[in-house]
Design an enzyme around this catalytic site. Structure first.
Site, PDB file in Angstrom:
ATOM      1  N   GLU A 746       3.550   6.577 -41.647  1.00  0.00           N
ATOM      2  CA  GLU A 746       4.363   5.374 -41.427  1.00  0.00           C
ATOM      3  C   GLU A 746       5.139   5.472 -40.110  1.00  0.00           C
ATOM      4  O   GLU A 746       6.371   5.546 -40.094  1.00  0.00           O
ATOM      5  CB  GLU A 746       5.303   5.130 -42.593  1.00  0.00           C
ATOM      6  CG  GLU A 746       6.122   6.318 -43.032  1.00  0.00           C
ATOM      7  CD  GLU A 746       7.010   6.007 -44.229  1.00  0.00           C
ATOM      8  OE1 GLU A 746       8.228   6.256 -44.131  1.00  0.00           O
ATOM      9  OE2 GLU A 746       6.497   5.517 -45.246  1.00  0.00           O
ATOM     10  N   PRO A 747       4.412   5.460 -38.992  1.00  0.00           N
ATOM     11  CA  PRO A 747       5.091   5.547 -37.689  1.00  0.00           C
ATOM     12  C   PRO A 747       5.780   4.238 -37.326  1.00  0.00           C
ATOM     13  O   PRO A 747       5.372   3.157 -37.752  1.00  0.00           O
ATOM     14  CB  PRO A 747       3.941   5.837 -36.727  1.00  0.00           C
ATOM     15  CG  PRO A 747       2.765   5.175 -37.377  1.00  0.00           C
ATOM     16  CD  PRO A 747       2.952   5.344 -38.854  1.00  0.00           C
ATOM     17  N   ARG A 749       8.242   4.118 -33.905  1.00  0.00           N
ATOM     18  CA  ARG A 749       8.412   4.176 -32.453  1.00  0.00           C
ATOM     19  C   ARG A 749       7.096   4.422 -31.727  1.00  0.00           C
ATOM     20  O   ARG A 749       6.867   3.869 -30.650  1.00  0.00           O
ATOM     21  CB  ARG A 749       9.437   5.265 -32.122  1.00  0.00           C
ATOM     22  CG  ARG A 749       9.821   5.311 -30.659  1.00  0.00           C
ATOM     23  CD  ARG A 749      11.089   6.121 -30.393  1.00  0.00           C
ATOM     24  NE  ARG A 749      11.435   6.035 -28.982  1.00  0.00           N
ATOM     25  CZ  ARG A 749      11.156   6.967 -28.072  1.00  0.00           C
ATOM     26  NH1 ARG A 749      10.545   8.087 -28.442  1.00  0.00           N
ATOM     27  NH2 ARG A 749      11.475   6.795 -26.806  1.00  0.00           N
ATOM     28  N   CYS A 816      33.016  -2.107 -22.593  1.00  0.00           N
ATOM     29  CA  CYS A 816      34.281  -1.378 -22.425  1.00  0.00           C
ATOM     30  C   CYS A 816      34.267  -0.094 -23.252  1.00  0.00           C
ATOM     31  O   CYS A 816      35.007   0.047 -24.241  1.00  0.00           O
ATOM     32  CB  CYS A 816      35.450  -2.286 -22.816  1.00  0.00           C
ATOM     33  SG  CYS A 816      37.062  -1.613 -22.388  1.00  0.00           S
TER      34      CYS A 816
END
Length: 865
Positions: A746-747, A749, A816
């Site tokens: 279950e990749p 990236r 910021c």
């Protein structure tokens, strides 16, 4: 090539010193290269001094001759003579008077042998360089380059060093070389091209002494300093100094620029290309030193010279030394005892031993002895230990190896070295030493531990961003690319070809752009794995509808972690029929109920659901996610295994879970494990499969094993690609042992990272102290991975893609927060307001993790079909 045809050189013409090692002077073909290089330097307007070693193997042969029995010396001498006469014949030299003179001198020495005398040995061994330089002078002159032979002993005078014993003074002498205008003038009056010897000098009595290992490099440096040369060129059989020993780390990168101190540390701690002693004369005289490859003179080499201050801290190399001896001295009497260390180190001096590393505690001092700087043998160490035993308890630990990380600003990089320190945590570490000059960090381990350690550490340093291989001004090609039989195969990113289109859509920034052909190509590569039965896409990486449609059309399923992700799949007609998994973690009860209503296979990873909501799961099939007790990944926050991670059922609760499942009427249809992200080692998943299979055998109802994702995507230059073919082969092998279980991946990236980029526009520039800040309109609100994970993303100035990268920038956003840094110490072209920046590998966990922080709007997105 006739130097005499050129205009005569001015008396103050600059000098260039060229040094060639044994392999570089061993054949006529190599001598032709030397001739060409010397002639080229002369044509550039420099006086040339060529310094040569003995022919390869001759120094060893002369040392053996000194040690052999009288009856064997004649045969040994005959082989040395034949070697030189054969080379002279290949050179087609009509006149070899000078060589013949030195052969006769050597023969006379052998006849009047005095093998027990160090000075006799030194004089015999000096003949290797005397012979090779004589041959070289004759060859160069015969081929049109008038060359003057000079005796190095005329110029190089060994200095008296009180602490050296007689053996060291004769066989490992030191020369104090300061600029000598008189020598330069005297040589200039004699000619324009010269040849001399490395390795040899004279002492105050005019006797021959040797300069020890690496003596020819050192001789060239001494000559460079004496003549205040414009540079010293060390020509050897490699292109320069590398980030690691290429014999152990084929992916080691060429170091294109080093300062003197870094080069000296690398040489001192194990690199064989340069001897550490040769750096000091060049540094004192501020003479640049080049390292180049004789066989490939066109290759860029390593330049050692003063470096600009605007260089980001980076580890430059990892080196190792074998044969280290540790001497551990322990006594409670040393605590605050005045003079204890002075007494102890006086014994080392008495035995002529130089201490390298030192570690101390209240009752212990441990030091290392390096064989490259000491004439170590068991008798010397035993005698030292016997004397030390009179004042403390002594333990000698050998053989050891020292592994050293070298780079300026070492202390500022310690926070990046957690993965490296963890790797050492698996080894037996005897001593850790961080240098006082902030240039190195050394670990001393058992020598047997060294095999295989350096490649792992090299990869970890790149992934941690400590070895800054992205900085092309410092790091050149890999050893594989230079010497691996062909050019390095670099896949050009898709966005190069789409540059014009990307600049068009960058009218409104920040903006994500996704390239669907890349995603489809990745999906097909996974589907082609014969060992894998199902592939599920981890939706959290990027839920963009176009991406989900493309993956569904390629036959990829979907792994979801929330009802919202399940709904996103259901909303697409192309994806509704795709297989789905639901893998929540610490989710509320309603999330599980929703998944069950949708008919989705769900995963449990704790006892709580079965203990408190048993009626919800009664009669259902589920997956069980287990924690195998370890986590992997480049950062703590991407490691999803081990006690410090919230994911997975610990194995000590496994039996209790099975009992609860039986009591509640649950059927465990699959086991799941995911240990972390960014894994590039194909051996990882077969190991997980085997561990899950052994657990599944205890259950009886398991049909499939889900190995999770974590397939790594190389980001830093020099990182290795995950070898899918090797992964498929290894998985197929382990699967043959457990054919009853289906194999799922279950990749996330891996499928989408390279397919996405984030476009931003430069807003402002600012200089503070030594730092250049490059502001853009995409910050951590658009891409939080660098701030959250210390993730490294390649950044380019798309507007100036073909311009030279000359300026070191801190690339920051408008948020910021001090952590709003997209890339630290990035070398880019000089950039101005309005330029378009491209942040690569942003297809995963970029847009999906974006926020309205500071009430900034979300980035828009575009898709390229």
């Amino acid at each position: 090539m006739n130097a005499s045809a050129s205009a005569p050189l001015a008396p103050d013409a600059p000098w260039v010193v060229l040094k060639f090692g044994g392999t570089s002077v061993a054949t006529v073909e190599r001598w032709r290269t030397i001739l060409q290089l010397a002639a080229a330097r002369r044509a550039e307007g420099a006086r040339v001094l060529v310094v040569v070693s003995a022919l390869s193997g001759i120094t060893d042969a002369l040392k053996a001759l000194c040690a052999c029995a009288p009856i064997e010396r004649a045969d040994a001498l005959a082989k040395i003579i034949e070697r030189h006469r054969a080379l002279a014949a290949q050179m087609q030299l009509a006149h070899t008077a000078e060589m013949d003179r030195w052969l006769a001198s050597l023969q006379a020495l052998v006849v009047a042998a005095a093998p027990e005398q160090l000075r006799w040995q030194a004089t015999v061994q000096a003949h290797g360089e005397l012979l090779s330089s004589s041959l070289g002078a004759a060859f160069m002159a015969a081929n049109g380059l008038p060359t003057t032979w000079i005796d190095a002993r005329e110029a190089l005078l060994a200095r008296e060093v009180p602490f050296l014993n007689e053996r060291a003074r004769v066989l490992s002498a030191q020369v104090q070389a300061e600029p000598d205008p008189a020598l330069a003038s005297a040589l200039a009056a004699r000619g324009e091209v010269f040849i001399s010897q490395g390795f040899i000098a004279r002492d105050g009595d005019g006797q021959t002494v040797l300069l020890g290992r690496g003596g020819s490099d050192t001789s060239a440096a001494y000559f460079g300093a004496l003549l205040r040369a414009s540079r010293v060129e060390i020509w050897t059989d490699v292109a320069g100094m590398f980030t690691a020993d290429p014999r152990q780390v084929p992916g080691a990168r060429l170091l294109q620029r080093l300062d003197y101190d870094e080069a000296q540390e690398i040489a001192t701690t194990g690199a064989k290309v340069l001897h550490a002693r040769c750096l000091s004369p060049c540094r004192r005289a501020r003479v640049p030193l080049w390292v180049k490859d004789t066989q490939h003179p066109d290759l860029d080499g390593t330049v050692v010279a003063p470096q600009p201050t605007e260089v980001a801290p980076s580890i430059k190399a990892i080196s190792s030394r074998r044969g280290i001896t540790l001497v551990s001295m322990e006594t409670s009497g040393m605590w605050q005892q005045v003079g204890f260390l002075a007494d102890v180190f006086a014994l080392f001096k008495q035995h002529g031993l130089s201490v390298d590393l030192i570690g101390s505690a209240e009752t212990n001092v441990t030091v290392s002895l390096d064989p490259s700087e000491n004439l170590l043998d068991s008798d010397v160490v035993a005698a030292l230990a016997a004397d030390l035993a009179k004042v403390c308890r002594v333990k000698v630990i050998a053989p050891c190896a020292a592994v050293t990380l070298v780079g300026r600003g070492m202390r500022s990089m310690l926070h990046r070295l957690s993965g490296v320190l963890a790797e050492f945590g698996r080894e037996r570490v005897h001593l850790i030493s961080q240098s006082s000059n902030n240039l190195n960090l050394t670990f001393v381990v058992d020598e047997a531990m060294l095999d295989g350690l350096l490649p792992r550490l090299h990869e970890l340093l790149i992934r941690a961003g400590a070895l800054r291989t992205d900085d092309v001004a410092l790091f050149g090609p890999s050893w594989q690319a230079l010497y691996g039989g062909g050019a390095e195969l670099k896949q050009v990113p898709w966005w190069h070809a789409q540059r014009a289109r990307l600049l068009e859509v960058a009218q409104a920034t920040p903006r994500y752009v996704y390239h669907l052909p890349t995603i489809r190509e990745r999906a097909r590569a996974l589907r082609a794995l014969t060992s894998v039965d199902r592939v599920y896409y981890a939706l959290k990486a990027n839920p963009h509808p176009a991406i989900l449609r493309a993956l569904a059309e390629e036959g990829i399923g979907f792994e979801c972690v929330s009802p919202g992700e399940l709904a996103a799949v259901d909303a697409l007609a192309e994806a509704r029929e795709s297989p789905r998994l639901f893998t929540p973690n610490f989710a509320p009860r309603g999330d599980y109920a929703d998944a069950l209503r949708r008919g989705v296979m769900l995963t449990l990873d704790s006892l709580h659901p079965l203990q408190h909501w048993p009626e919800l799961f009664a009669g259902h099939e589920i997956m069980l996610r287990v924690d195998l007790g370890r986590g992997l990944g480049h950062h703590d926050k991407v490691r999803t295994g081990g006690a410090a991670s919230k994911f997975g059922l610990p194995l000590d609760q496994f039996d209790e879970f099975l009992t609860l499942a039986r009591e509640r009427g649950l059927r465990i249809a699959g086991l799941h494990a995911h240990l972390g992200s960014g894994i590039l080692d194909a051996a990882h998943w077969p190991l997980v499969f085997g561990q899950l299979a052994s657990l599944a055998d205890r259950i009886g109802s398991v049909r499939c094993l889900d190995l999770g994702g974590g397939l790594g995507v190389p980001s830093h230059p020099g990182e290795s690609e995950l070898d899918l073919a090797a992964l498929d082969t290894a998985l197929a092998e382990v699967k043959r042992a457990y054919p009853q279980y289906g194999l799922w991946l279950e990749p996330g990236r891996w499928l989408v990272a390279d397919a996405g980029v984030l476009l931003a526009r430069v807003t402002q520039t600012k200089r503070k102290g030594a730092l250049n800040y490059l502001g853009c309109d995409a910050g951590m609100h658009a891409l939080i991975r660098p701030a959250l994970y210390d993730a490294w993303h390649h950044i380019v100035n798309l507007s100036r893609l073909d311009d030279a990268a000359t300026t070191l920038y801190q690339v920051v956003g408008p948020i910021c927060e001090s952590g709003d840094v997209l890339g630290a110490d990035r070398r880019l072209p000089e950039s101005v307001e309005g330029d378009v920046l491209l942040i690569a590998q942003a297809g995963a966990y970029g847009e999906s993790m974006a926020s309205h922080y500071n009430l900034r709007p979300l980035a828009e997105s575009s898709v390229i079909e």
